[in-house]
Design a protein around this motif. Sequence first.
Motif, PDB file in Angstrom:
ATOM      1  N   GLY A 342       0.846  -1.286  -0.062  1.00  0.00           N
ATOM      2  CA  GLY A 342       0.291   0.118  -0.175  1.00  0.00           C
ATOM      3  C   GLY A 342       0.821   1.218   0.036  1.00  0.00           C
ATOM      4  N   THR A 343       1.042   1.886  -1.367  1.00  0.00           N
ATOM      5  CA  THR A 343       1.816   3.144  -1.273  1.00  0.00           C
ATOM      6  C   THR A 343       0.810   4.411  -1.703  1.00  0.00           C
ATOM      7  OG1 THR A 343       2.066   2.564  -3.601  1.00  0.00           O
ATOM      8  CG2 THR A 343       3.935   1.703  -2.009  1.00  0.00           C
ATOM      9  N   SER A 344      -0.359   4.223  -1.916  1.00  0.00           N
ATOM     10  CA  SER A 344      -1.156   5.139  -2.582  1.00  0.00           C
ATOM     11  C   SER A 344      -1.060   6.436  -1.809  1.00  0.00           C
ATOM     12  CB  SER A 344      -2.596   4.496  -2.607  1.00  0.00           C
ATOM     13  OG  SER A 344      -3.461   5.421  -3.388  1.00  0.00           O
ATOM     14  N   ARG A 345      -0.746   7.568  -2.653  1.00  0.00           N
ATOM     15  CA  ARG A 345      -0.584   8.893  -2.085  1.00  0.00           C
ATOM     16  C   ARG A 345       0.449   9.362  -0.989  1.00  0.00           C
ATOM     17  NH1 ARG A 345      -7.304  10.459  -2.738  1.00  0.00           N
ATOM     18  NH2 ARG A 345      -7.414   9.578  -5.014  1.00  0.00           N
ATOM     19  N   LYS A 346       1.138   8.328  -0.640  1.00  0.00           N
ATOM     20  CA  LYS A 346       1.571   8.349   0.714  1.00  0.00           C
ATOM     21  C   LYS A 346       2.609   9.574   0.617  1.00  0.00           C
ATOM     22  CE  LYS A 346       0.376   4.040   2.813  1.00  0.00           C
ATOM     23  NZ  LYS A 346       0.870   2.962   3.642  1.00  0.00           N
ATOM     24  N   SER A 347       3.269  10.050   1.790  1.00  0.00           N
ATOM     25  CA  SER A 347       4.009  11.073   1.921  1.00  0.00           C
ATOM     26  C   SER A 347       5.454  11.042   1.245  1.00  0.00           C
ATOM     27  CB  SER A 347       4.270  11.385   3.421  1.00  0.00           C
ATOM     28  OG  SER A 347       4.454  10.708   4.270  1.00  0.00           O
ATOM     29  N   PHE A 348       5.921   9.783   1.262  1.00  0.00           N
ATOM     30  CA  PHE A 348       7.260   9.535   0.943  1.00  0.00           C
ATOM     31  C   PHE A 348       7.413  10.029  -0.703  1.00  0.00           C
ATOM     32  CE2 PHE A 348       5.377   5.391  -0.207  1.00  0.00           C
ATOM     33  CZ  PHE A 348       6.291   4.831  -1.444  1.00  0.00           C
ATOM     34  N   ILE A 349       6.063   9.594  -1.289  1.00  0.00           N
ATOM     35  CA  ILE A 349       6.057  10.053  -2.834  1.00  0.00           C
ATOM     36  C   ILE A 349       6.102  11.406  -2.969  1.00  0.00           C
ATOM     37  CG2 ILE A 349       4.224   9.876  -4.655  1.00  0.00           C
ATOM     38  CD1 ILE A 349       3.386   7.171  -3.719  1.00  0.00           C
ATOM     39  N   LEU A 361      -0.827  10.967  -8.293  1.00  0.00           N
ATOM     40  CA  LEU A 361      -1.275   9.795  -9.105  1.00  0.00           C
ATOM     41  C   LEU A 361      -0.024   9.324  -9.746  1.00  0.00           C
ATOM     42  CD1 LEU A 361      -3.843   8.056 -10.063  1.00  0.00           C
ATOM     43  CD2 LEU A 361      -3.634   9.651 -12.224  1.00  0.00           C
ATOM     44  N   PHE A 362       0.787  10.215 -10.338  1.00  0.00           N
ATOM     45  CA  PHE A 362       1.548   9.442 -11.435  1.00  0.00           C
ATOM     46  C   PHE A 362       2.824   8.858 -10.494  1.00  0.00           C
ATOM     47  CE2 PHE A 362      -0.055  12.407 -14.299  1.00  0.00           C
ATOM     48  CZ  PHE A 362      -0.688  11.709 -15.184  1.00  0.00           C
ATOM     49  N   GLY A 363       3.109   9.582  -9.388  1.00  0.00           N
ATOM     50  CA  GLY A 363       4.190   9.019  -8.238  1.00  0.00           C
ATOM     51  C   GLY A 363       3.481   7.408  -7.760  1.00  0.00           C
ATOM     52  N   THR A 364       2.248   7.578  -7.426  1.00  0.00           N
ATOM     53  CA  THR A 364       1.925   6.252  -7.012  1.00  0.00           C
ATOM     54  C   THR A 364       1.945   5.227  -8.107  1.00  0.00           C
ATOM     55  OG1 THR A 364       0.122   7.547  -5.586  1.00  0.00           O
ATOM     56  CG2 THR A 364      -0.411   5.284  -6.086  1.00  0.00           C
ATOM     57  N   ALA A 365       1.744   5.686  -9.412  1.00  0.00           N
ATOM     58  CA  ALA A 365       1.682   4.549 -10.414  1.00  0.00           C
ATOM     59  C   ALA A 365       3.131   3.942 -10.687  1.00  0.00           C
ATOM     60  CB  ALA A 365       1.089   5.295 -11.799  1.00  0.00           C
ATOM     61  N   ALA A 385      -9.168   2.527 -11.122  1.00  0.00           N
ATOM     62  CA  ALA A 385      -9.423   2.586 -12.555  1.00  0.00           C
ATOM     63  C   ALA A 385      -7.998   2.897 -12.915  1.00  0.00           C
ATOM     64  CB  ALA A 385     -10.258   3.623 -13.450  1.00  0.00           C
ATOM     65  N   ALA A 386      -7.010   3.807 -12.559  1.00  0.00           N
ATOM     66  CA  ALA A 386      -5.786   4.212 -13.161  1.00  0.00           C
ATOM     67  C   ALA A 386      -4.745   2.914 -12.596  1.00  0.00           C
ATOM     68  CB  ALA A 386      -5.191   5.269 -12.546  1.00  0.00           C
ATOM     69  N   MET A 387      -4.936   2.422 -11.440  1.00  0.00           N
ATOM     70  CA  MET A 387      -4.175   1.596 -10.907  1.00  0.00           C
ATOM     71  C   MET A 387      -4.393   0.099 -11.406  1.00  0.00           C
ATOM     72  SD  MET A 387      -1.897   3.374  -9.644  1.00  0.00           S
ATOM     73  CE  MET A 387      -2.183   5.365  -9.950  1.00  0.00           C
ATOM     74  N   ARG A 388      -5.441  -0.178 -11.696  1.00  0.00           N
ATOM     75  CA  ARG A 388      -5.873  -1.475 -12.501  1.00  0.00           C
ATOM     76  C   ARG A 388      -5.066  -1.549 -13.749  1.00  0.00           C
ATOM     77  NH1 ARG A 388      -7.619  -6.090 -11.042  1.00  0.00           N
ATOM     78  NH2 ARG A 388      -5.593  -5.990 -11.734  1.00  0.00           N
ATOM     79  N   ASP A 389      -5.103  -0.391 -14.842  1.00  0.00           N
ATOM     80  CA  ASP A 389      -4.333  -0.347 -15.853  1.00  0.00           C
ATOM     81  C   ASP A 389      -2.738  -0.462 -15.457  1.00  0.00           C
ATOM     82  OD1 ASP A 389      -6.523  -0.008 -17.195  1.00  0.00           O
ATOM     83  OD2 ASP A 389      -6.443   1.727 -17.763  1.00  0.00           O
ATOM     84  N   VAL A 390      -2.377   0.161 -14.682  1.00  0.00           N
ATOM     85  CA  VAL A 390      -0.871   0.169 -14.164  1.00  0.00           C
ATOM     86  C   VAL A 390      -0.327  -1.245 -14.055  1.00  0.00           C
ATOM     87  CG1 VAL A 390       0.856   1.115 -12.721  1.00  0.00           C
ATOM     88  CG2 VAL A 390      -0.807   2.688 -13.678  1.00  0.00           C
ATOM     89  N   ALA A 391      -1.137  -1.825 -12.979  1.00  0.00           N
ATOM     90  CA  ALA A 391      -0.744  -3.132 -12.478  1.00  0.00           C
ATOM     91  C   ALA A 391      -1.050  -4.203 -13.651  1.00  0.00           C
ATOM     92  CB  ALA A 391      -1.685  -3.523 -11.355  1.00  0.00           C
ATOM     93  N   ASP A 392      -1.746  -4.150 -14.536  1.00  0.00           N
ATOM     94  CA  ASP A 392      -2.180  -5.178 -15.572  1.00  0.00           C
ATOM     95  C   ASP A 392      -0.972  -4.622 -16.544  1.00  0.00           C
ATOM     96  OD1 ASP A 392      -4.321  -6.143 -14.310  1.00  0.00           O
ATOM     97  OD2 ASP A 392      -5.485  -5.156 -15.771  1.00  0.00           O
ATOM     98  N   MET A 393      -0.695  -3.662 -16.907  1.00  0.00           N
ATOM     99  CA  MET A 393       0.402  -3.444 -17.759  1.00  0.00           C
ATOM    100  C   MET A 393       1.720  -4.014 -17.361  1.00  0.00           C
ATOM    101  SD  MET A 393       1.079  -2.179 -20.843  1.00  0.00           S
ATOM    102  CE  MET A 393       2.261  -2.989 -21.453  1.00  0.00           C
ATOM    103  N   ALA A 394       2.063  -3.706 -16.044  1.00  0.00           N
ATOM    104  CA  ALA A 394       3.321  -4.048 -15.444  1.00  0.00           C
ATOM    105  C   ALA A 394       3.296  -5.576 -15.234  1.00  0.00           C
ATOM    106  CB  ALA A 394       3.461  -3.492 -13.942  1.00  0.00           C
ATOM    107  N   ARG A 395       2.134  -6.323 -15.174  1.00  0.00           N
ATOM    108  CA  ARG A 395       2.404  -7.801 -15.151  1.00  0.00           C
ATOM    109  C   ARG A 395       2.434  -8.285 -16.688  1.00  0.00           C
ATOM    110  NH1 ARG A 395      -1.602 -11.081 -17.005  1.00  0.00           N
ATOM    111  NH2 ARG A 395      -1.593 -13.294 -16.457  1.00  0.00           N
TER     112      ARG A 395
END
Length: 400
Positions: A342-349, A361-365, A385-395
């Motif tokens: 779980g990294t979504s929108r976190k402060s380290f980004i 969004l793009f940092g999370t991606a 929606a965005a991270m569904r595409d990112v995860a599927d593309m990475a896979r």
Amino acid sequence: MDHFQARTLSLGSPVAAERELRRMGVDPGGIQRLLPKMSSHCIQIPRLQCRQANILKQEMLALGGDAAVARGSVACSIEASDAILMGTEKQLRQLCTRLARQPFGLPSLGEELSTLLDRIATPAFFWRTSRRELPLTRPLIMGILNITPDSFSDGGRYLDPARAVERAEQMIAEGADIIDIGGESTRPGAPAISAQEEIDRVVPVISAIAKSSSIPLSVDSWKGEVARQAMDAGAEIINDISGLGFDPSLAQVAATSKAGLVLMHTRGTPDGMQRDTEYGDLLAEVMQGLRHSTETALSAGVERELICLDPGIGFAKSAQGNLELLRRLREFQSLGLPLLVGTSRKSFIGAAIGREVHDRLFGTAATVALAVSHGASILRVHDVAAMRDVADMARAIVEG
């Protein structure tokens, strides 16, 4: 001068290695013989007796591999030495066989190494909950639904149960595989609330979503009574940020309900955890914490197939520590359980790219893509929606 055009191969998985051998037209029988030779492993073993470390060094050299040990180990002039074994899968499995004949407790090390190699070679293919088996052949997206007034990203937006159900339906339409429902903020510095207040927030929402959808529901809580009532209302997963460290009753609730159980690493409660972010060896300490949580769950009667691990990015970690966990995520494969990140929108980004919370969004991606490429099976996110595409593309890139 002849140019042979030699190059290195980047074969990130046995599947990729087998594909390359088939492309070359290697005999099918030979493929299975060659595959173990095409992947090299580095395995670290801490705090060995010098005599143990020296035997490992000699055996690995004899097998054509190597082992790094501390200066002074050979002469036994130091108290203990870590060792890093370096070799192919075949060499390391041969080492396991040889260690069975060695003294000084090394046969048990051989058994442990054999189990570790099995886990690396055959990662988990499914994660079980109280109601189903979730296949891990494709990254799972866990959509975040915070029923809180003070969460760092979307606090107050879904306190109204009707709006919360609407948001869940939207995430389902966007491709969520799981909805994770939380009634208490766990952002750094967040104060605790009572179990009853948390129940009043999450149970009506869980009940309403469970009646209108068949999607797996997770309750994000470390409190045993909250988890029990959430399971009765229709949840099938317990997402515990404390790794069973805050409420002793939660382990029994998980065991009795047969819930899927996410065990996360943290140190200290949310109100003070970011004052304790220094580690001697970050990966080793996080891994040891997750091992302890897993043993606690198993001792309480939780079945191994129900457990998923979360390294706790953003929880009692510095910004640099979070980046290191992402870089070295694949090391958690040695624990042999599905991995949630779980990294979504976190402060380290925000610290890395200079963006405010709603502009990450793009940092999370980037973190989601890297997490998938390094072995994460479940991604906990706000932007489904965005991270569904990112995860599927990475896979698709990693596995082809």
